[in-house]
Scaffold this motif. Structure first.
Motif, PDB file in Angstrom:
ATOM      1  N   UNK A  24      35.013  36.953  31.065  1.00 32.17           N
ATOM      2  CA  UNK A  24      36.050  37.406  31.998  1.00 32.17           C
ATOM      3  C   UNK A  24      36.748  38.652  31.479  1.00 32.17           C
ATOM      4  N   UNK A  25      37.095  38.627  30.206  1.00 31.85           N
ATOM      5  CA  UNK A  25      37.771  39.793  29.630  1.00 31.85           C
ATOM      6  C   UNK A  25      36.869  41.017  29.701  1.00 31.85           C
ATOM      7  N   UNK A  26      35.596  40.827  29.432  1.00 31.45           N
ATOM      8  CA  UNK A  26      34.664  41.962  29.513  1.00 31.45           C
ATOM      9  C   UNK A  26      34.567  42.496  30.937  1.00 31.45           C
ATOM     10  N   UNK A  27      34.568  41.566  31.905  1.00 30.67           N
ATOM     11  CA  UNK A  27      34.479  42.001  33.303  1.00 30.67           C
ATOM     12  C   UNK A  27      35.702  42.838  33.676  1.00 30.67           C
ATOM     13  N   UNK A  28      36.895  42.350  33.333  1.00 31.70           N
ATOM     14  CA  UNK A  28      38.108  43.140  33.591  1.00 31.70           C
ATOM     15  C   UNK A  28      38.007  44.499  32.906  1.00 31.70           C
ATOM     16  N   UNK A  29      37.489  44.476  31.697  1.00 30.27           N
ATOM     17  CA  UNK A  29      37.376  45.707  30.915  1.00 30.27           C
ATOM     18  C   UNK A  29      36.465  46.727  31.600  1.00 30.27           C
ATOM     19  N   UNK A  30      35.339  46.255  32.088  1.00 27.61           N
ATOM     20  CA  UNK A  30      34.391  47.167  32.745  1.00 27.61           C
ATOM     21  C   UNK A  30      34.993  47.747  34.025  1.00 27.61           C
ATOM     22  N   UNK A  31      35.663  46.908  34.790  1.00 28.99           N
ATOM     23  CA  UNK A  31      36.284  47.402  36.023  1.00 28.99           C
ATOM     24  C   UNK A  31      37.348  48.453  35.687  1.00 28.99           C
TER      25      UNK A  31
END
Lengths: 193, 193
Positions: free
Chosen positions: B156-163
């Motif tokens: 989840x943190x990575x997804x937020x980071x990519x966005x």
DNA sequence: TTGATTTTGTACTGAGCAATCCAAAACCTC
DNA sequence: GAGGTTTTGGATTGCTCAGTACAAAATCAA
């Protein structure tokens, strides 16, 4: 020689800045600017060439203020990595309040609202970016000399990356992302350095 | 029963989308919308409730289109890391053209221009964010199962980071950052995953 | 063909916009 | 004080805005 001005031009710019920051350039009317500054139209048009000119002045003032804060952090005694963590932390503090008053960052807002159709403003934004970039790059290079940051990495690329992370956090905050997720982005960003 | 409509509503939304995408919500007048769609005011106001309603429709359409492209990448056979590289690469292709026509991403533009003062639009943006987040998170988790991405990391943190990285690249591009620097940001971002 | 119904084009509404005009007021120098 | 100069307030300009009113045109069922 002549009638003196009853107001302080710098204070007027500050007040206009508040108005532009809150509503953006287009959505701030000259009437709003009169109310924000407490001045009459004539005084404003006498002191500034136009709404656009006043905006440019307000934007420069905003940059001056904000870059002062950034430089204070970058020139502090913290390890480079901690400096960057602190910079990103400020964004969360500022953007975490979106639900309440939330006006974000005037520079980011202006990049999106005006840069593509206002060459003069775009120039101001470019210069400001360069300033922030150089300051951040210098701090990262200093961190590399201290051994705080991997010397194999490209300091310039990292500086661009950090600035982008700041902008990205601001956009995400406006899309409704909460504090916890922003803190996750901060951690991932700092870990990447 | 009655006189039939001479135009296709969906085509009108598409045309309006182009106009809003180019100039933003406020700066697009209803006259601009008439010219973009080739319709008269009456036809527009008969088919859509208001400029705001038409914008909402156009924004939804933009999201539909764009998320289709994103999903196509995320559901492809590439390794997860390559999928993310591809997504970020698209941003560079789109934003690299700023000097020429450059209108960026309507979602990012709208986050900055409208989200803070338009609750309905803010809701649409939040829902869209959640969609993109879930799709990206799923792809990252799949990558973790494949061993392509470190399982210790929080998907989840990575997804937020990519966005956030995507939003940040778009903001930076508007601040005048060139293609090479954007590619550096891309590399740093992918390396962080 | 008639009549009900919807779409369409044109003209319009009232409001708000950035910017200007002008005369009265305020000040400094002399 | 008087004369020259700038600031200030208020009215005004011309324009554009989102949205509406209304009647003519177009269609279909009967």
């Amino acid at each position: 020689m002549a009638r003196p001005r009853k107001f302080d031009e710098e204070r007027a710019v500050d007040a206009a800045l508040e108005a532009f920051w809150t509503a953006g350039y287009e959505a701030t009317s000259t009437q709003d600017l009169c109310e924000a500054t407490g001045l009459g139209r004539s005084s404003i048009y006498n002191a500034f060439k136009s709404k656009h000119d006043l905006f440019r002045r307000a934007l420069l003032r905003y940059m001056e203020r904000k870059n002062g804060g950034i430089d204070a952090v970058l020139e502090s005694a913290m390890p480079a990595r901690e400096k960057i963590r602190a910079l990103l932390g400020v964004i969360i503090e500022e953007e975490g309040l979106y639900a309440e008053d939330g006006r974000g960052c005037l520079v980011v807002n202006t990049c999106i609202e005006l840069a593509s159709r206002d060459p003069e403003v775009a120039g101001v934004l470019e210069r400001d970016y360069r300033l922030r970039f150089e300051a951040l790059k210098a701090a990262i290079e200093s961190g590399q000399r201290d051994g705080d940051i991997d010397r194999a990495k490209d300091a310039g690329a990292l500086a661009h990356f950090v600035i982008a992370a700041i902008g990205g956090m601001r956009v995400s905050a406006r899309a409704g992302v909460g504090r916890q997720a922003l803190e996750g982005i901060l951690r991932t960003t700092v870990d990447a350095i």
